[in-house]
Design a protein around this motif. Structure first.
Motif, PDB file in Angstrom:
ATOM      1  N   LYS A 238      -4.391  -0.829  -3.240  1.00 12.34           N
ATOM      2  CA  LYS A 238      -3.653   0.368  -2.823  1.00 12.34           C
ATOM      3  C   LYS A 238      -2.266   0.085  -2.256  1.00 12.34           C
ATOM      4  N   GLY A 239      -2.029  -1.150  -1.855  1.00 12.74           N
ATOM      5  CA  GLY A 239      -0.787  -1.465  -1.163  1.00 12.74           C
ATOM      6  C   GLY A 239      -0.982  -1.388   0.337  1.00 12.74           C
ATOM      7  N   LYS A 240      -0.257  -2.225   1.061  1.00 12.61           N
ATOM      8  CA  LYS A 240      -0.444  -2.309   2.507  1.00 12.61           C
ATOM      9  C   LYS A 240      -0.132  -0.994   3.210  1.00 12.61           C
ATOM     10  N   THR A 241       0.997  -0.369   2.833  1.00 13.29           N
ATOM     11  CA  THR A 241       1.419   0.866   3.512  1.00 13.29           C
ATOM     12  C   THR A 241       0.412   1.985   3.296  1.00 13.29           C
ATOM     13  N   GLU A 242      -0.002   2.186   2.047  1.00 16.43           N
ATOM     14  CA  GLU A 242      -0.942   3.275   1.749  1.00 16.43           C
ATOM     15  C   GLU A 242      -2.285   3.057   2.434  1.00 16.43           C
ATOM     16  N   PHE A 243      -2.738   1.812   2.466  1.00 19.39           N
ATOM     17  CA  PHE A 243      -4.028   1.517   3.091  1.00 19.39           C
ATOM     18  C   PHE A 243      -3.976   1.777   4.598  1.00 19.39           C
TER      19      PHE A 243
ATOM     20  N   MET B  60      -1.842   3.679   6.227  1.00 20.39           N
ATOM     21  CA  MET B  60      -1.639   5.110   6.468  1.00 20.39           C
ATOM     22  C   MET B  60      -2.943   5.879   6.310  1.00 20.39           C
ATOM     23  N   ALA B  61      -3.771   5.462   5.352  1.00 20.36           N
ATOM     24  CA  ALA B  61      -5.072   6.118   5.156  1.00 20.36           C
ATOM     25  C   ALA B  61      -5.956   5.921   6.387  1.00 20.36           C
TER      26      ALA B  61
ATOM     27  N   SER C  76      -4.496   8.045   9.282  1.00 22.86           N
ATOM     28  CA  SER C  76      -4.694   9.488   9.102  1.00 22.86           C
ATOM     29  C   SER C  76      -6.155   9.887   9.284  1.00 22.86           C
TER      30      SER C  76
END
Length: 394
Positions: free
Chosen positions: A307-312, A314-315, A318
């Protein structure tokens, strides 16, 4: 002879005068040579006057800045007061609007939490670790509310924290088990099984406190048990791990509710939940390390690669935000309505969560599972209404 003497005296006088003049010149030269030393006091005085002028100018500037700051602060205070007054006027004119807002926020936050939570488990099946993340993110949220004075801070004493340890442990254990169930089976099935929580609460209340409810209260539990049995028989995602962890979480949360009752008189429900969260995180961490510690690093690496570091990250942030906020809003909603209304609202919440989770993930359910889930949810609503009426009469 006298003329010679007179000349000598005159010459001597001239010599003396010349020496005096030369001495005077030497003194003047010396004075000129060291003129800087003589000038320094005058320069220092000039600099001192300049410094004084600069200080006065700086003081005037600071005073002006303070006046501007005070004026801006007054304007902001006036705007806040006007906004607060307008809000209070609106709430007085439409008293139901606040309740509707709390319920709408409760439903929205809960649906968002369940969808994001299940999405994470589809590629990162580490429910014990994610459970810790839920509670950890909550620390920052409650710090914000306490720091901004939106929620009044209440300091617990040693006796309170000691009494809090058991409810916090039960909260931690029940929360982790619920997430294990979420990660193992469909969200809709977990929520169907969790409608059985009132059954365990009724049993636990009798075993711990000797509380006996009227027969109609116990009768209203039968549709819940029947509905869950019907739904479980044909659930396509059924696994024993998912079913048993959901059932065990019911036991834990029911016991938490029973043992938390005494603490509710010592602290506001919202602050009680915050302190339960803090202590529960301490209990969750050892479980996460024990069950998932050896493989957690590889799991995080795989999730980031997918998923990529940022998306993971952020998930995770959130889902923790939605978890804490939906619980906080649920407590605030409980403070605005009667327990019966809250119980009915909780039924509506489960319907929303089950419906939106099916739409979000495309889970296929059989007709029998759908009917059983509906019976169980409506049974929970009937139980809440009947129990609420009994409590009101007594």
């Amino acid at each position: 002879m006298s003329a010679v003497i007179s000349r000598s005296a005159a010459l001597s006088a001239r010599t003396t005068v010349g020496e005096r003049r030369r001495g005077s010149s030497v003194k003047r030269v010396a004075s000129a040579t060291h003129g800087r030393v003589n000038v320094v006091p005058r320069a220092s005085a000039s600099l001192s006057r300049g410094d004084a002028l600069c200080k006065r100018a700086t003081a005037r500037s600071s005073a002006n800045e303070r006046r501007v700051t005070v004026q801006n602060s007054s304007k902001r205070s006036s705007v806040r007061a006007n906004a607060s007054g307008a809000l209070e006027e609106f709430k007085a004119k439409y008293p139901q609007a606040e309740t509707v807002f709390y319920f709408a926020a409760w439903y929205f936050l809960n649906v968002q939490f369940n969808i994001i939570n299940k999405t994470i488990y589809n590629y990162f099946p580490f429910p014990w670790f994610v459970s810790c993340v839920h509670l950890f993110v909550g620390l920052f949220i409650m710090a914000f509310f306490w720091g901004s004075k939106l929620v009044e801070y209440e300091q617990p004493d040693k006796d309170f924290l000691k009494a809090l340890s058991l409810p916090a442990f039960l909260h931690a254990f029940g929360h982790c088990l619920t997430n294990v169930s979420f990660a193992t089976v469909a969200v809709s099935f977990t929520h169907t099984v969790k409608t059985l929580e009132p059954v365990f609460t009724a049993i636990g209340s009798y075993l711990v406190a000797g509380t006996v409810y009227p027969l109609p209260v116990y009768a209203s539990l039968l549709p819940i048990m029947g509905g869950v049995a019907i739904a479980s028989a044909t659930e396509l995602s059924f696994t024993w791990l998912g079913f048993l962890t959901a059932m065990s979480s019911n036991v834990a949360f029911s016991a938490r509710a029973i043992f938390s009752k005494k603490l509710m008189n010592k602290m506001s429900p919202l602050n009680l939940y915050n302190w339960v969260t803090i202590v529960a995180l301490m209990f969750c961490l050892p479980f996460a390390i024990y069950f998932e510690g050896p493989t957690l690093a590889q799991g995080i690496s795989d999730a980031i690669a997918l998923k990529g570091k940022t998306e993971f990250l952020m998930a995770l942030a959130s889902v923790g935000f939605y978890y804490h906020m939906y619980n906080q809003v649920a407590y605030q909603a409980l403070g605005k309505v009667a327990p019966v209304t809250h119980a009915v609202g909780n039924v509506g919440k489960r319907i929303f969560v089950i419906g939106f989770s099916i739409l979000a993930f495309g889970n296929k359910i059989s007709t029998q599972t759908a009917v059983g889930s509906l019976i169980a949810i409506l049974g929970a609503g009937i139980y809440g209404v009947v129990k609420g009426k009994y409590a009101k009469n007594n």
